[in-house]
Design an enzyme around this catalytic site. Sequence first.
Site, PDB file in Angstrom:
ATOM      1  N   TYR A   1      36.058  59.621  52.248  1.00  0.00           N
ATOM      2  CA  TYR A   1      36.338  59.364  50.832  1.00  0.00           C
ATOM      3  C   TYR A   1      37.832  59.615  50.622  1.00  0.00           C
ATOM      4  CZ  TYR A   1      36.432  59.839  45.758  1.00  0.00           C
ATOM      5  OH  TYR A   1      36.740  59.692  44.432  1.00  0.00           O
TER       6      TYR A   1
ATOM      7  N   ASP B   1      34.614  54.910  51.287  1.00  0.00           N
ATOM      8  CA  ASP B   1      35.466  54.439  50.199  1.00  0.00           C
ATOM      9  C   ASP B   1      36.900  54.805  50.553  1.00  0.00           C
ATOM     10  OD1 ASP B   1      36.806  53.879  47.890  1.00  0.00           O
ATOM     11  OD2 ASP B   1      35.724  55.319  46.625  1.00  0.00           O
TER      12      ASP B   1
END
Length: 626
Positions: free
Chosen positions: A156, A195
Amino acid sequence: MVRITTWNVNGIRNPFSYQPWRATRSFNAMFDILEADIVIMQELKIQRKDLRDDMVLVPGWDCFFSLPKHKKGYSGVGIYTRQAACAPIRAEEGLLGVLCPPGSSTPYRDLPDDACIGGYPSVSQIADLGVDPASLDAEGRCVVIEFPAFVLFGIYSPANSNGLRDDFRYGFICALDTRIRNLAKMGKKIILTGDLNVSREEIDTAKADEHMHKEGITREDYYNAPNRRIFNQLLEHGKVLGERDEEREKPVLWDLCREFHPNREGMFTHWEQKINARPANFGSRIDYVVCSIDISSWFSESNIQEGLAGSDHCPVYASTKDMIDWHGAQTHILDIMNPKGMFENGKRLREYNPTKDLLPFSGKLLPEFDRRRSIKDMFAKKSAPVVSTSAPKASPASQDGITPSNPEGDWARAPVQTGDTVRRPVASVSPLKSPAKRRQPAPAASRSVKRSKSILGSSSSQSHPKSKGQQSLRGFFTAKSTEADPESSIEATPRVPDASTNSIEPPDTANATPSFLDLAEPFIDPEASKESWTKLFTKKPPPRCEDHSEPCISLTTKKPGVNCGRQFWICPRPIGPTGQKEKGTQWRCGTFIWASDWNAPGVEQNSLAQAHPVPPRENVPYGSQR
């Protein structure tokens, strides 16, 4: 086939408010719907104390979490692996290897080669990052697990929300690039998921050209943005303008989803919630499953699942083939997704053994979840300790300073002096009765003081008994008793003796002083007061937008400036495909009203005095009490 799915869930429990997850509300059912064998979740937004049984003890699944060490409800990455299909052989937290395994004070990077994943940036490479290593790995942004087939990253990456953390964001992507390239040099295969908060090209962002024009940047500036440039240099077919950076001359990864759909437009994975951009697909592609170039042939499919709601992101998956090329031979994928000897030719040879196959970093080995007692054990009666009766009973003045404490047989041991240390032996305890705590006699002076205080306390407590407070919940709803104190009670209506009749008659009230009720303030109707308060706190009805005559929605300005914090009203419809407000269409119109400028018609404005009138105060000097 092994299917890998990555999903930024924007809060690990957030999807369960949407269909189809709401119908089952269990992670096991969610993973079955996703048809995944490995699930990587980002932005969990929880602390370790928030972990629950249904998150960790998922039947048939193992899990690994990296949660922020300092910030609460922030970031967080979790990887779930289906035990029926795969079992990792190593698992770590963080990019740089500066964190320590559970129960150890040795960082991952200092472990023996056969006990760590490897590829950690060198000391000089870490120094070039310009970011504190401990801080970079303490935000819960990376979990790395290794299978015999490849090393899997769950990432992330920091977002570029306000520009205040550009240095940290750049340091993170540099550390990721260095770690991946170091592992590639070691000959290990890599799969990077998560992500990454960076889009590759114009095709990966809605209306990229208009955005560049609005920001006043050129196409060259767009591609030379630091994070985008580093990411594109990692990828085969990544667009890099000019010469490549030093030590980044060669790409090492393959963008699976884009390579399977090279010309597909609108293949977005994230949509801004504040402007409700998902219905018109005004988004960007920032979630990826990418792999080493030499294992790209292992995969048969990769795509996004934009139809699955539950977050401002959608899941992205990639599926492997059953048979893959492994060191020049056709091998079943399950054979190299598990420890040696667990599968052969895709058939299981031995079952998954939690005692043997769970890794130290597994969430199931966290102390709060490991060795959980069953309900039956919690209510089972403990057996009393066995007391030996063969030993002779000690005399009142036996060894070790044992002295009888009471006639019933309880014993207390005096401390034994051994050198500079005072050792207090523990007396044996009767299985039926615990020894009472004895207080050593206090000095005479202190006893006299305490006695005098206790005497004073007892006398005062007798004359003014202390209330013990509310003893039960029933007492809260029971009216207090009105028993009169015989010594201090006063009759409500005083009586005076009559000399002629020797009887007690009521006093003359003709010239009596007015009672408290006569001096009370005017009566206020509670219903009228309630109605006034209701009108005072009733929300103003929202205005209606110009084009659609629908109730507007309220938002708050967060952009720094003079209007930061101000509320405003806009059209409730989602933004259109152009990303702009439109007139005469089904998408968001140009209605904009500051909340402070909106005067709702028909709403009575009441002041506090109207809602709760107070009698006037006449002839009362300032500062005096009435």
